[in-house]
Enzyme design. Structure first.
Site, PDB file in Angstrom:
ATOM      1  N   THR A 124      -3.116  -5.798 -13.395  1.00 34.48           N
ATOM      2  CA  THR A 124      -3.501  -5.926 -11.989  1.00 34.48           C
ATOM      3  C   THR A 124      -4.975  -6.303 -11.813  1.00 34.48           C
ATOM      4  OG1 THR A 124      -1.863  -4.221 -11.525  1.00 34.48           O
ATOM      5  CG2 THR A 124      -3.454  -4.668  -9.785  1.00 34.48           C
ATOM      6  N   ALA A 128      -4.533 -10.042  -7.660  1.00 30.57           N
ATOM      7  CA  ALA A 128      -3.213 -10.180  -8.294  1.00 30.57           C
ATOM      8  C   ALA A 128      -2.567  -8.821  -8.461  1.00 30.57           C
ATOM      9  CB  ALA A 128      -3.356 -10.853  -9.655  1.00 30.57           C
ATOM     10  N   GLY A 129      -1.608  -8.516  -7.588  1.00 32.84           N
ATOM     11  CA  GLY A 129      -0.887  -7.243  -7.668  1.00 32.84           C
ATOM     12  C   GLY A 129       0.561  -7.526  -8.000  1.00 32.84           C
ATOM     13  N   SER A 130       1.396  -7.597  -6.963  1.00 25.10           N
ATOM     14  CA  SER A 130       2.823  -7.852  -7.185  1.00 25.10           C
ATOM     15  C   SER A 130       3.050  -9.218  -7.831  1.00 25.10           C
ATOM     16  CB  SER A 130       3.572  -7.807  -5.847  1.00 25.10           C
ATOM     17  OG  SER A 130       3.415  -6.540  -5.253  1.00 25.10           O
ATOM     18  N   PHE A 154      -7.193  -0.620 -11.522  1.00 31.34           N
ATOM     19  CA  PHE A 154      -6.191   0.450 -11.723  1.00 31.34           C
ATOM     20  C   PHE A 154      -5.772   0.611 -13.188  1.00 31.34           C
ATOM     21  CE2 PHE A 154      -4.744  -1.550  -7.560  1.00 31.34           C
ATOM     22  CZ  PHE A 154      -5.135  -0.539  -6.714  1.00 31.34           C
ATOM     23  N   GLY A 339       4.209  26.515   5.572  1.00 24.62           N
ATOM     24  CA  GLY A 339       2.770  26.398   5.258  1.00 24.62           C
ATOM     25  C   GLY A 339       2.472  26.553   3.790  1.00 24.62           C
ATOM     26  N   GLU A 362       4.159  -0.060 -11.302  1.00 18.45           N
ATOM     27  CA  GLU A 362       5.199  -0.745 -12.103  1.00 18.45           C
ATOM     28  C   GLU A 362       6.165  -1.514 -11.201  1.00 18.45           C
ATOM     29  OE1 GLU A 362       4.357  -0.654 -14.996  1.00 18.45           O
ATOM     30  OE2 GLU A 362       3.488   1.289 -15.464  1.00 18.45           O
ATOM     31  N   GLU A 366       9.505  -2.780  -2.730  1.00 16.30           N
ATOM     32  CA  GLU A 366       9.880  -4.102  -2.192  1.00 16.30           C
ATOM     33  C   GLU A 366      10.138  -5.073  -3.347  1.00 16.30           C
ATOM     34  OE1 GLU A 366       7.137  -2.304  -1.010  1.00 16.30           O
ATOM     35  OE2 GLU A 366       8.439  -1.556   0.578  1.00 16.30           O
TER      36      GLU A 366
END
Ligand SMILES: Cc1cc2nc3c(=O)[nH]c(=O)nc-3n(C[C@H](O)[C@H](O)[C@H](O)COP(=O)(O)OP(=O)(O)OC[C@H]3O[C@@H](n4cnc5c(N)ncnc54)[C@H](O)[C@@H]3O)c2cc1C
Length: 389
Positions: A124, A128-130, A154, A339, A362, A366
């Site tokens: 990543t 540029a991710g997915s 990441f 709580g 990973e 979607e």
């Protein structure tokens, strides 16, 4: 159809459960508060070896435990019950290292599975991710060496790693995605930032810069242009692993909520006797049953040697279903606890934060749907709606 786990499966499951309950659960709060000492971590790592869990996804020839796919799933489920991503203490070499040259296997794969060194994986980037085709990190051959330039985001467990596997485009060409094994302490490898996230993960997720990092050609993992295929193999395995972690997390949260609902008295009776609460428990139990049945079915199919293409298709469905299931189930568990479920000292509060990322990393939910829809078009609906002959 044989739905029974074998005696060997039950033994592996019991061993992984004992490790989780005795060595991970008691250290979760320290991990959440970032107070886990180096000495304690070293002690837990010793127990990983004592419980025969290191490299648990690898064959014996690759320095792993030689467990069947079903047994690997059982391990991942049990360690997935621990909060703060403490399952990551059970180290294993990144899967593409299996495809390395003899030198790469001897230098990285075998020692990493033994616990000497560790790899993290950097795909990543900010842009540029997915869509990894947008990767800007480049590798150019200059004077007999690869020169790598770029920035990665990441990078999970980078602080615990000795090498980083970098997904770069040779000559900046998206048609030539390629993996490189880079030492963390090499000149030009820089830590840009250590961002903090919703979960309290055992290790960090670095932002890293690669500034004219030079590596020999023997550091190229696979062929030029093979990077995406190797990354896909890694995704397929980790998606099954995430599905198993999520199942473990959902089971632990439900057990805690079920016990609490039996003992908590309000308006003169245990809260489990209110239909609103028992219906939540019923839904949680059914969701877990469906997720477990799906996961173990894939485990049994993998034991029999599933076609890797089908595994890719099913791994996406598993990750999608189990990660979303865990989100729903842990949310209900927290509601039942009232709580107390919102207190950091409660494992359910930590699980609530932990499982959220399983719908993102990973490949997001979607993206799993995009893959599944593509597989339906390519192979027909039957791969999901049918049954193995
Ligand atoms: C804690 C953590 C650890 C991570 N560890 C690593 C690591 O070790 N190594 C590594 O390389 N990466 C790592 N990642 C990155 C992770 O894999 C990405 O965050 C993920 O792939 C999504 O990319 P993105 O965040 O850039 O989101 P984007 O791709 O920008 O997506 C944003 C939104 O758009 C949606 N979207 C994108 N494309 C489509 C489409 N075609 N159809 C429908 N919706 C779409 C997404 O589903 C999402 O909802 C980590 C992330 C986190 C949060």
């Amino acid at each position: 159809m044989d739905f029974k786990l074998s005696a060997a499966d039950l033994e592996v499951q019991a061993r992984a459960r004992a490790f989780s309950e005795q060595h991970l659960f008691p250290n979760e709060i320290a991990c959440d508060e970032r107070k886990l000492t180096k000495e304690k971590l070293a002690e837990i790592r010793q127990q990983v070896i004592a419980h025969k869990l290191n490299g648990y996804i690898h064959s014996k020839t690759d320095g792993g435990q030689g467990y069947t796919p079903m047994q690997q799933i059982l391990v991942a489920e049990e360690i997935g019950k621990a909060t703060c991503g403490m399952w990551t203490v059970v180290w294993k070499a990144s899967t593409p290292l299996r495809r390395g040259t003899q030198w790469q296997r001897d230098t990285f794969l075998l020692p990493f599975n033994a616990g000497k060194g560790r790899s993290c994986f950097a795909i990543t980037e900010e842009g540029a991710g997915s869509d990894p085709s947008l990767v800007k990190t480049s590798a150019v051959m200059r004077n007999g060496k690869w020169v790598i330039n770029g920035e990665k985001w990441f990078v999970t467990s980078a602080d615990a790693s000795t090498v980083v596997i970098v997904h770069a485009h040779v000559d900046g060409d998206a048609a030539k995605p390629t993996l490189f094994i880079v030492d963390m302490d090499q000149p030009g490898v820089k830590i840009k930032r250590i961002p903090q996230f919703m979960h309290s993960y055992l290790y960090e997720h670095y932002e890293m810069v690669f500034d004219n990092v030079e590596v020999e050609d023997n550091r190229r993992l696979g062929e030029v242009g093979q990077g995406f295929d190797l990354t896909k193999e890694w995704f397929t395995e980790t998606r099954v692993e995430i599905a198993a972690h999520c199942l473990g997390a959902a089971i632990r949260a439900t057990e805690i909520a079920n016990d609490y609902a039996a003992g908590r008295i309000q308006f003169g009776k245990p809260i489990r006797d209110f239909q609103a609460i028992e219906f939540m428990l019923a839904d949680m139990a059914v969701e877990i049953m469906a997720a477990k049945s799906f996961l173990y079915r894939v485990g049994a199919e993998l034991n029999e040697g599933m076609d890797p293409k089908l595994m890719h298709a099913k791994a996406s469905a598993l990750k999608l279903y189990n990660s979303e299931m865990a989100g729903r189930v842990v949310d209900k568990a927290l509601q039942i606890l009232g709580g107390r479920g919102y207190m950091r000292e409660n494992p359910v509060e930590r699980l609530y934060r932990d499982v959220r990322v399983d719908r993102i990393w990973e490949g997001t939910s979607e993206i799993q749907r995009v893959i599944i829809a593509g597989q339906i078009k390519k192979r027909g609906l039957g791969i999901y709606t049918g049954w193995t002959a």
